[in-house]
Design a protein around this motif. Structure first.
Motif, PDB file in Angstrom:
ATOM      1  N   UNK A  57      11.584   0.291  -6.980  1.00  0.00           N
ATOM      2  CA  UNK A  57      12.448  -0.126  -5.862  1.00  0.00           C
ATOM      3  C   UNK A  57      11.911   0.433  -4.551  1.00  0.00           C
ATOM      4  N   UNK A  58      12.388  -0.181  -3.448  1.00  0.00           N
ATOM      5  CA  UNK A  58      11.956   0.257  -2.111  1.00  0.00           C
ATOM      6  C   UNK A  58      12.801   1.430  -1.631  1.00  0.00           C
ATOM      7  N   UNK A  59      12.153   2.415  -1.052  1.00  0.00           N
ATOM      8  CA  UNK A  59      12.850   3.609  -0.581  1.00  0.00           C
ATOM      9  C   UNK A  59      12.988   3.675   0.936  1.00  0.00           C
TER      10      UNK A  59
ATOM     11  N   UNK B 124      17.141   0.811 -10.116  1.00  0.00           N
ATOM     12  CA  UNK B 124      18.338   1.406  -9.527  1.00  0.00           C
ATOM     13  C   UNK B 124      19.073   0.390  -8.671  1.00  0.00           C
ATOM     14  N   UNK B 125      20.394   0.463  -8.697  1.00  0.00           N
ATOM     15  CA  UNK B 125      21.194  -0.382  -7.804  1.00  0.00           C
ATOM     16  C   UNK B 125      21.145   0.158  -6.389  1.00  0.00           C
ATOM     17  N   UNK B 126      21.514  -0.717  -5.462  1.00  0.00           N
ATOM     18  CA  UNK B 126      21.637  -0.371  -4.045  1.00  0.00           C
ATOM     19  C   UNK B 126      20.284  -0.073  -3.386  1.00  0.00           C
ATOM     20  N   UNK B 127      19.209  -0.471  -4.056  1.00  0.00           N
ATOM     21  CA  UNK B 127      17.872  -0.424  -3.465  1.00  0.00           C
ATOM     22  C   UNK B 127      17.219  -1.787  -3.710  1.00  0.00           C
ATOM     23  N   UNK B 128      16.457  -2.311  -2.731  1.00  0.00           N
ATOM     24  CA  UNK B 128      15.773  -3.580  -2.976  1.00  0.00           C
ATOM     25  C   UNK B 128      14.707  -3.408  -4.064  1.00  0.00           C
ATOM     26  N   UNK B 129      14.590  -4.412  -4.937  1.00  0.00           N
ATOM     27  CA  UNK B 129      13.622  -4.333  -6.029  1.00  0.00           C
ATOM     28  C   UNK B 129      12.253  -4.797  -5.535  1.00  0.00           C
ATOM     29  N   UNK B 130      11.237  -4.004  -5.774  1.00  0.00           N
ATOM     30  CA  UNK B 130       9.863  -4.452  -5.491  1.00  0.00           C
ATOM     31  C   UNK B 130       9.404  -5.307  -6.669  1.00  0.00           C
ATOM     32  N   UNK B 131       9.435  -4.732  -7.848  1.00  0.00           N
ATOM     33  CA  UNK B 131       9.141  -5.467  -9.074  1.00  0.00           C
ATOM     34  C   UNK B 131       9.610  -4.618 -10.258  1.00  0.00           C
ATOM     35  N   UNK B 132      10.176  -5.265 -11.252  1.00  0.00           N
ATOM     36  CA  UNK B 132      10.631  -4.592 -12.471  1.00  0.00           C
ATOM     37  C   UNK B 132      11.461  -3.339 -12.155  1.00  0.00           C
ATOM     38  N   UNK B 133      10.887  -2.150 -12.409  1.00  0.00           N
ATOM     39  CA  UNK B 133      11.676  -0.932 -12.261  1.00  0.00           C
ATOM     40  C   UNK B 133      11.425  -0.224 -10.929  1.00  0.00           C
TER      41      UNK B 133
END
Ligand code: HEM
Ligand code: SF4
Ligand code: FES
Lengths: 143, 255
Positions: free
Chosen positions: B121-123, B110-119
Motif C-alpha cells: 500500500x501507499x504510505x 491494509x485498509x485506509x491506504x491506497x493499494x499499489x498492488x496485492x499487499x
C-alpha cells in the motif's frame, strides 16, 4: 477495493467484532447518541401537542400506553443510562484521566489506555442500562 | 485461481521438520487492470515459529514471484509489512502462523491506504500527516552551534515520551481506526501520537504550535477514544493514551 484509499467505510466503522469491548462501547455510544437525538426531536414534537388542547394531548399520550409504546420507552431508558454512564467515562478519558501513564512498553504490549478501569466503566454502564430497563419494564408492564 | 497449490508437494523449505500446513489466501489486486481483488490459495507448511511473512515469501519463491509484498527488516523494526491478517491489521513479520490458531490465514492489504498492488500500500498520506505535526524538536536554538553539546535531559524526563518514540510508522493504527474508515482528511492516530511524543519531550518548546495544528475540524476532535489503534500497535506505543493527553491540554484538564 477499487476505491482510491481502500477505506473500509461505514461497514468497517460499525463492525464491532475485532477490537474488543472498547470498540463495542464506541458503537453503542454512537447508536445511543443518535437514538437519543431522535427521541429528543420526537419528544419536542410530542409535547407540542399540548397546543391541540387537552384532547389532543391525551390522544397522543395514549400512544405510550400501548405495548409498542412501552417497548419504545424501555429502549429510551436503556439508551439514556448507557449513554450517560459511558459518556462520563469517555469525558474523563478525553481529558486524559485514567488512561494510564507512559512507560517503557514490553511484550506483549498490552496498551495501558485500554485498562480495567475503563473496561469496568463500560461493563457497568451496560449492566446499569439493563437493570434500568428491567425496572422500567416492571413498572410499565406490571400495572 | 481457486486452485490450491501446495508447497509441500513441490519442495518444502525444510522437509525434515515440516509437519503442519496452513491454507494461505493471498489477496491479488492490480488497480491498473483489475476491477476487484481475487484470492489465490496455497497450502504452506509451517513450524511453530514460522511467520506470516515467511509463508508469503515461500509462496513467492516456489509458486508465484509476482505476489507484491513490502518488507525489509523481518523483525518489526522497519514498519513495512503491515497488512490485514485474518481481518486484523498486523505486521506479517511479527505474526506467527501458530499464534493465529486457524487452519486458514487470509492476507489482504491494509485498509485506509491506497493499494499499489496485492499487499503493498501507499504510505504518502501517513508520511504527510506525520510531517504535518512537525516531528522534530522546536526551539529558538534548534540548530546546535559547533561548540555546543547535545540538549540535556534527565532519565526521568526521557520516560515521559520514550514509549511514543517507539513508533515505526507501520500504519497499523491508522488502518484500525474507526474514524479513518470514512474520513480521508483525519490526521490519524499515528501523527497524533507523534505530536504527543514531541509535546512531552522536555527539550521541545513547540507545544503551542503543535496543539494549534491538531486543533482543527479534521484534527484531534475526530478521535472518539475507541482505542483500536492501541490494540493493534505492534510496538506498544498506545496512541490512544497520547491522544487523550493532548486533548487534556486542549480541554484544560492538564497544563
Ligand atoms: C448526561 C447526559 C449525557 C452525557 C454525559 C453525554 C455524553 C456524551 C459524550 C461524551 C459524547 C461524545 C462521545 C464520543 O466522543 O464519541 C456524546 C456524544 C453524543 N451524544 Fe451525548 N451525552 C448525554 C446526553 C445526550 C442526549 C440527551 C442526547 C440527545 C439529545 C445526546 C446525543 C448525543 C449524540 C448524537 C452524540 C454523537 C454520537 C457520536 O458521534 O458518536 N447525548 N455524548
Ligand atoms: S503508533 Fe504503533 S501502530 Fe501506529 S504507526 Fe506507530 S508503531 Fe505503527
Ligand atoms: S519487515 Fe520490517 S516491520 Fe515487518
Amino acid at each position: 477495493m477499487t476505491q482510491d484509499e481502500n477505506k473500509e467505510g461505514v461497514k468497517g466503522m460499525v463492525n464491532p467484532g475485532r477490537y474488543g469491548i472498547e470498540r463495542i462501547a464506541y458503537l453503542l455510544m454512537r447508536l445511543t447518541g443518535l437514538g437519543l437525538l431522535g427521541y429528543f426531536i420526537a419528544h419536542i414534537y410530542e409535547t407540542s401537542n399540548i397546543l391541540r388542547g387537552r384532547m389532543g394531548w391525551d390522544d397522543f399520550l395514549a400512544m405510550t400506553q400501548t405495548t409498542e409504546g412501552h417497548i419504545f420507552l424501555v429502549l429510551v431508558i436503556g439508551m439514556c443510562v448507557f449513554h450517560t454512564g459511558n459518556g462520563i467515562r469517555i469525558m474523563m478519558g478525553h481529558g486524559g484521566v485514567g488512561v494510564g501513564k507512559p512507560a517503557r512498553p514490553d511484550y506483549p504490549y498490552d496498551p495501558a489506555s485500554q485498562n480495567y478501569r475503563h473496561k469496568i466503566g463500560i461493563y457497568s454502564s451496560i449492566v446499569l442500562a439493563a437493570v434500568a430497563m428491567m425496572y422500567g419494564m416492571a413498572v410499565m408492564f406490571g400495572e | 485461481m481457486a486452485q490450491v497449490s501446495s508447497i509441500a508437494d513441490e519442495q518444502a523449505p525444510n522437509p525434515l521438520s515440516a509437519s503442519k500446513s496452513v491454507l494461505l489466501r493471498i489477496s491479488r489486486f492490480n488497480p491498473e487492470f483489475d476491477e476487484s481483488n481475487k484470492f489465490m490459495e496455497f497450502s504452506v507448511p509451517y513450524q511453530k515459529w514460522t511467520t506470516v511473512l515467511e509463508a508469503i515469501l515461500d509462496v513467492k519463491k516456489h509458486f508465484d514471484h509476482s505476489v507484491a509484498v513490502r518488507y525489509s527488516c523481518r523483525q518489526a523494526t522497519c514498519g513495512s509489512c503491515g497488512m490485514l491478517i485474518n481481518g486484523k491489521p498486523r505486521l506479517a513479520c511479527f505474526t506467527k502462523i501458530s499464534e493465529l490458531d486457524s487452519d486458514v490465514v487470509t492476507v489482504e492489504p491494509m485498509n485506509n491506504f491506497p493499494v499499489i498492488r496485492d499487499l503493498a500500500v501507499k504510505f504518502e498520506r501517513l508520511f504527510d500527516t506525520h510531517q504535518k505535526i512537525k516531528p522534530y524538536l522546536i526551539r529558538d536554538d534548534t540548530e546546535l552551534e559547533s561548540d555546543q553539546r547535545e540538549f540535556l535531559q534527565s532519565p526521568q524526563e526521557l520516560e515521559n515520551f520514550i514509549q511514543f518514540a517507539n513508533c515505526i510508522k507501520c500504519g497499523l493504527c491508522n488502518s484500525a481506526c474507526p474514524t479513518m474508515t470514512t474520513d480521508s482528511s483525519f490526521v490519524g492516530p499515528q501523527a497524533l501520537a507523534q505530536a504527543y511524543r514531541y509535546v512531552a519531550d522536555s527539550r521541545d518548546k513547540g507545544k503551542d504550535t503543535r496543539l494549534d495544528i491538531i486543533d482543527e475540524s479534521h484534527g484531534i476532535w475526530r478521535c472518539h477514544f475507541a482505542g483500536s489503534c492501541s490494540q493493534v500497535c505492534p510496538k506498544g506505543v498506545d496512541p490512544a493514551m497520547g491522544i487523550q493527553f493532548l486533548r487534556g491540554y486542549l480541554l484544560g484538564f492538564r497544563s
